[in-house]
Design an enzyme around this catalytic site. Structure first.
Site, PDB file in Angstrom:
ATOM      1  N   ARG A  15       0.832  -1.161   0.082  1.00  0.00           N
ATOM      2  CA  ARG A  15       0.133  -0.152  -0.026  1.00  0.00           C
ATOM      3  C   ARG A  15       0.951   1.222   0.077  1.00  0.00           C
ATOM      4  O   ARG A  15       2.146   1.094   0.131  1.00  0.00           O
ATOM      5  CB  ARG A  15      -0.870  -0.111   1.180  1.00  0.00           C
ATOM      6  CG  ARG A  15      -1.898  -0.980   1.296  1.00  0.00           C
ATOM      7  CD  ARG A  15      -2.654  -1.226   2.567  1.00  0.00           C
ATOM      8  NE  ARG A  15      -1.938  -1.781   3.423  1.00  0.00           N
ATOM      9  CZ  ARG A  15      -2.324  -2.016   4.906  1.00  0.00           C
ATOM     10  NH1 ARG A  15      -3.406  -1.610   5.230  1.00  0.00           N
ATOM     11  NH2 ARG A  15      -1.539  -2.535   5.561  1.00  0.00           N
ATOM     12  N   LYS A  75       1.994   1.688   7.238  1.00  0.00           N
ATOM     13  CA  LYS A  75       2.426   0.907   8.375  1.00  0.00           C
ATOM     14  C   LYS A  75       2.974   1.748   9.397  1.00  0.00           C
ATOM     15  O   LYS A  75       4.011   2.809   8.926  1.00  0.00           O
ATOM     16  CB  LYS A  75       2.801  -0.351   7.907  1.00  0.00           C
ATOM     17  CG  LYS A  75       1.959  -1.427   7.291  1.00  0.00           C
ATOM     18  CD  LYS A  75       0.797  -1.706   8.362  1.00  0.00           C
ATOM     19  CE  LYS A  75       1.237  -2.585   9.350  1.00  0.00           C
ATOM     20  NZ  LYS A  75      -0.264  -2.836  10.159  1.00  0.00           N
ATOM     21  N   TYR A  94      -0.716   3.890  10.822  1.00  0.00           N
ATOM     22  CA  TYR A  94      -1.178   2.981  11.654  1.00  0.00           C
ATOM     23  C   TYR A  94       0.144   2.694  12.531  1.00  0.00           C
ATOM     24  O   TYR A  94       1.454   2.469  12.045  1.00  0.00           O
ATOM     25  CB  TYR A  94      -1.649   1.657  11.044  1.00  0.00           C
ATOM     26  CG  TYR A  94      -2.949   1.561  10.211  1.00  0.00           C
ATOM     27  CD1 TYR A  94      -4.083   1.898  11.065  1.00  0.00           C
ATOM     28  CD2 TYR A  94      -3.057   1.774   8.936  1.00  0.00           C
ATOM     29  CE1 TYR A  94      -5.181   2.012  10.425  1.00  0.00           C
ATOM     30  CE2 TYR A  94      -4.175   1.782   8.266  1.00  0.00           C
ATOM     31  CZ  TYR A  94      -5.454   1.926   9.112  1.00  0.00           C
ATOM     32  OH  TYR A  94      -6.519   2.045   8.303  1.00  0.00           O
ATOM     33  N   HIS A  96      -0.144   0.697  16.056  1.00  0.00           N
ATOM     34  CA  HIS A  96      -0.698  -0.366  16.864  1.00  0.00           C
ATOM     35  C   HIS A  96       0.680  -0.729  17.938  1.00  0.00           C
ATOM     36  O   HIS A  96       1.215  -1.632  17.850  1.00  0.00           O
ATOM     37  CB  HIS A  96      -0.728  -1.543  15.970  1.00  0.00           C
ATOM     38  CG  HIS A  96      -1.980  -1.486  14.883  1.00  0.00           C
ATOM     39  ND1 HIS A  96      -3.198  -1.476  15.382  1.00  0.00           N
ATOM     40  CD2 HIS A  96      -2.068  -1.279  13.613  1.00  0.00           C
ATOM     41  CE1 HIS A  96      -3.967  -1.559  14.020  1.00  0.00           C
ATOM     42  NE2 HIS A  96      -3.099  -1.306  13.162  1.00  0.00           N
ATOM     43  N   GLU A 118      -5.476   4.116  13.883  1.00  0.00           N
ATOM     44  CA  GLU A 118      -6.305   3.465  14.703  1.00  0.00           C
ATOM     45  C   GLU A 118      -7.013   3.991  15.619  1.00  0.00           C
ATOM     46  O   GLU A 118      -7.882   3.226  16.312  1.00  0.00           O
ATOM     47  CB  GLU A 118      -6.069   1.965  14.771  1.00  0.00           C
ATOM     48  CG  GLU A 118      -4.726   2.162  15.943  1.00  0.00           C
ATOM     49  CD  GLU A 118      -3.389   2.356  15.468  1.00  0.00           C
ATOM     50  OE1 GLU A 118      -2.281   2.238  16.151  1.00  0.00           O
ATOM     51  OE2 GLU A 118      -3.084   2.749  14.435  1.00  0.00           O
ATOM     52  N   ILE A 269      -3.906  -9.569  15.431  1.00  0.00           N
ATOM     53  CA  ILE A 269      -2.464  -9.830  15.725  1.00  0.00           C
ATOM     54  C   ILE A 269      -1.753  -8.664  15.533  1.00  0.00           C
ATOM     55  O   ILE A 269      -0.545  -8.426  16.455  1.00  0.00           O
ATOM     56  CB  ILE A 269      -1.792 -10.841  14.225  1.00  0.00           C
ATOM     57  CG1 ILE A 269      -0.475 -11.447  14.826  1.00  0.00           C
ATOM     58  CG2 ILE A 269      -1.912  -9.980  13.255  1.00  0.00           C
ATOM     59  CD1 ILE A 269      -0.740 -12.263  16.077  1.00  0.00           C
ATOM     60  N   ASP A 270      -1.935  -7.396  14.924  1.00  0.00           N
ATOM     61  CA  ASP A 270      -1.506  -6.112  15.131  1.00  0.00           C
ATOM     62  C   ASP A 270      -1.472  -5.753  16.593  1.00  0.00           C
ATOM     63  O   ASP A 270      -0.444  -4.714  16.923  1.00  0.00           O
ATOM     64  CB  ASP A 270      -2.016  -5.323  14.305  1.00  0.00           C
ATOM     65  CG  ASP A 270      -1.383  -4.911  12.939  1.00  0.00           C
ATOM     66  OD1 ASP A 270      -0.250  -5.433  12.547  1.00  0.00           O
ATOM     67  OD2 ASP A 270      -2.331  -4.677  11.912  1.00  0.00           O
ATOM     68  N   VAL A 298      -1.280 -13.100   9.578  1.00  0.00           N
ATOM     69  CA  VAL A 298      -0.539 -11.899   8.823  1.00  0.00           C
ATOM     70  C   VAL A 298      -0.930 -10.486   9.373  1.00  0.00           C
ATOM     71  O   VAL A 298      -1.867 -10.055   9.555  1.00  0.00           O
ATOM     72  CB  VAL A 298      -1.015 -12.196   7.399  1.00  0.00           C
ATOM     73  CG1 VAL A 298      -0.449 -10.820   6.602  1.00  0.00           C
ATOM     74  CG2 VAL A 298      -0.647 -13.182   6.775  1.00  0.00           C
ATOM     75  N   MET A 301      -2.805  -7.510   6.730  1.00  0.00           N
ATOM     76  CA  MET A 301      -3.607  -8.601   5.763  1.00  0.00           C
ATOM     77  C   MET A 301      -4.122  -7.448   4.693  1.00  0.00           C
ATOM     78  O   MET A 301      -4.323  -8.250   3.609  1.00  0.00           O
ATOM     79  CB  MET A 301      -4.681  -9.157   6.830  1.00  0.00           C
ATOM     80  CG  MET A 301      -5.432 -10.119   5.999  1.00  0.00           C
ATOM     81  SD  MET A 301      -6.859 -10.703   6.943  1.00  0.00           S
ATOM     82  CE  MET A 301      -6.231 -11.240   8.349  1.00  0.00           C
TER      83      MET A 301
END
Length: 375
Positions: A15, A75, A94, A96, A118, A269-270, A298, A301
């Site tokens: 992305r 990310k 993001y 996390h 988030e 999972i993040d 993953v 994802m």
């Protein structure tokens, strides 16, 4: 303001932080945008398309970070990117952080203002910048689960929708938010028998009405979650506590009792994962097996559908990017919902759930912002 869009360097992340259309809107607003060479190539946005939108193409990440004050990513920054952050940077991506103590330390050391997609909120309590990726992840979770139920992938050899004369797969979804709702929609469409568990009776009533009774909506006690998991072919973990570590829905002992060849998809999972046996995986190596149960964990994802995800993400983030580009830290001071996204600022943890998850001191974001803006 100078806005920078680096190429993502997390493994298997395709992305990009802004589409060319998003860049064009910023240019119209009087801003200057630097996009790293090749940042959008994997999703069909060439450097020339970005140039046509008004962006300037940077040779590398170092140039993006050195020229821009607002860094727009997808990310969480990797160590080499954290090394490029400055105290005057606004990082919008993001993050996390609840399961990432080392990243928190790096962001604190940088002095930058790190704003997490988030945890940005909206008036109805929703998470507008998490929603589009949750929609993508929820739909992909079922596709991934169906694929890994195939015998060649280590699964039980069960077809999600069954065939006439053979029962469909049993799909259990824990969490009735955006991820869980979208997963239920796709699983139901593929012909599976779907059970959705949640601890909110109001949400269960809404979902029961939404799906017309075709999805079994049940209250998620620990005992019921275990019982449904033990008979399931596919279990999707879709729980979320904004900014905090995900609760563990199934222990290692409970996973051990599940049917061999069944599949766990951990969309949380993040945030540390919602199954005790979960650990992050990549698109290149998406699964591992514990006690005969296939785990798909993953951590990014939506990158599997990177073009769709990029378009959806920019649709949601662009108004906030424009506000930050127009006003800088003042945008956070003026907007409580955007301010809720501020996780780290001037070396301090400014999101309560992150601080509690990592047992770190918490500083109110408005206090930090007041200090920064008064200088």
């Amino acid at each position: 303001m100078q806005v920078g869009v680096p190429k993502e360097v997390k493994q298997d992340e395709y992305r990009v932080g802004l589409t060319p259309a998003g860049v064009q809107e910023l240019i119209r607003g009087g801003h200057r945008v630097w996009v790293e060479r090749g940042a959008g190539a994997r999703v069909g946005f060439s450097d020339q398309v970005y140039r046509d939108a008004g962006a300037e193409i940077a040779a590398n990440a170092e140039e993006v970070f050195s020229r821009a004050r607002l860094i727009v990513k997808v990310k969480e920054p990797q160590p080499e990117e954290c090394a490029l952050l400055r105290a005057d940077h606004l990082l919008f991506t993001y993050l996390h952080l609840a399961a990432e103590a080392a990243l928190v330390e790096r962001l604190q050391a940088s002095g930058a203002a790190a704003i997490a997609y988030e945890t940005v909120t909206q008036a109805d309590g929703g998470l507008p910048l998490l929603t589009p990726m949750s929609e993508v992840a929820g739909r992909l979770a079922v596709q991934a689960g169906a694929h890994h139920l195939e015998l060649a992938q280590g699964g039980r050899g069960v077809l999600l929708g069954g065939v006439p004369g053979v029962a469909p797969a049993q799909v259990v979804i824990v969490g009735g938010g955006v991820v869980g709702t979208e997963a239920a929609r796709i699983a139901l469409g593929m012909g599976a028998q779907v059970t959705l568990l949640d601890t909110s009776l109001a949400r269960l009533r809404t979902l029961d009405k939404l799906f017309g009774g075709r999805v079994h909506c049940e209250y998620a006690t620990g005992a019921l979650t275990e019982a449904r998991a033990l008979t399931a072919d596919l279990v999707i973990g879709a729980v979320l506590i904004p900014g905090a570590s995900a609760p563990k829905l199934l222990s290692e002992a409970q996973v051990r009792k599940m049917q061999p060849g069944s599949v766990l998809v951990d969309v949380a999972i993040d945030q540390g994962g919602c199954f005790a046996t979960s650990r992050p995986t990549t698109h290149a190596q998406p699964t591992f097996t514990v006690n005969g149960v296939v785990h798909y964990c993953v951590a990014n994802m939506p990158s599997a559908a990177a073009r769709t995800a990029t378009l959806a993400l920019t649709n949601a983030t662009l108004p906030f990017v424009q506000a930050l580009a127009d006003q800088g830290l003042d945008a956070l001071a003026a907007d409580a919902h955007l301010r809720a996204g501020l996780n780290i600022c001037a070396g301090q943890v400014t999101h309560l759930a992150v601080a509690e998850s990592l047992d770190l001191p918490f500083t109110r974001p408005d206090r930090v912002l007041n200090d920064q803006l008064s200088r």
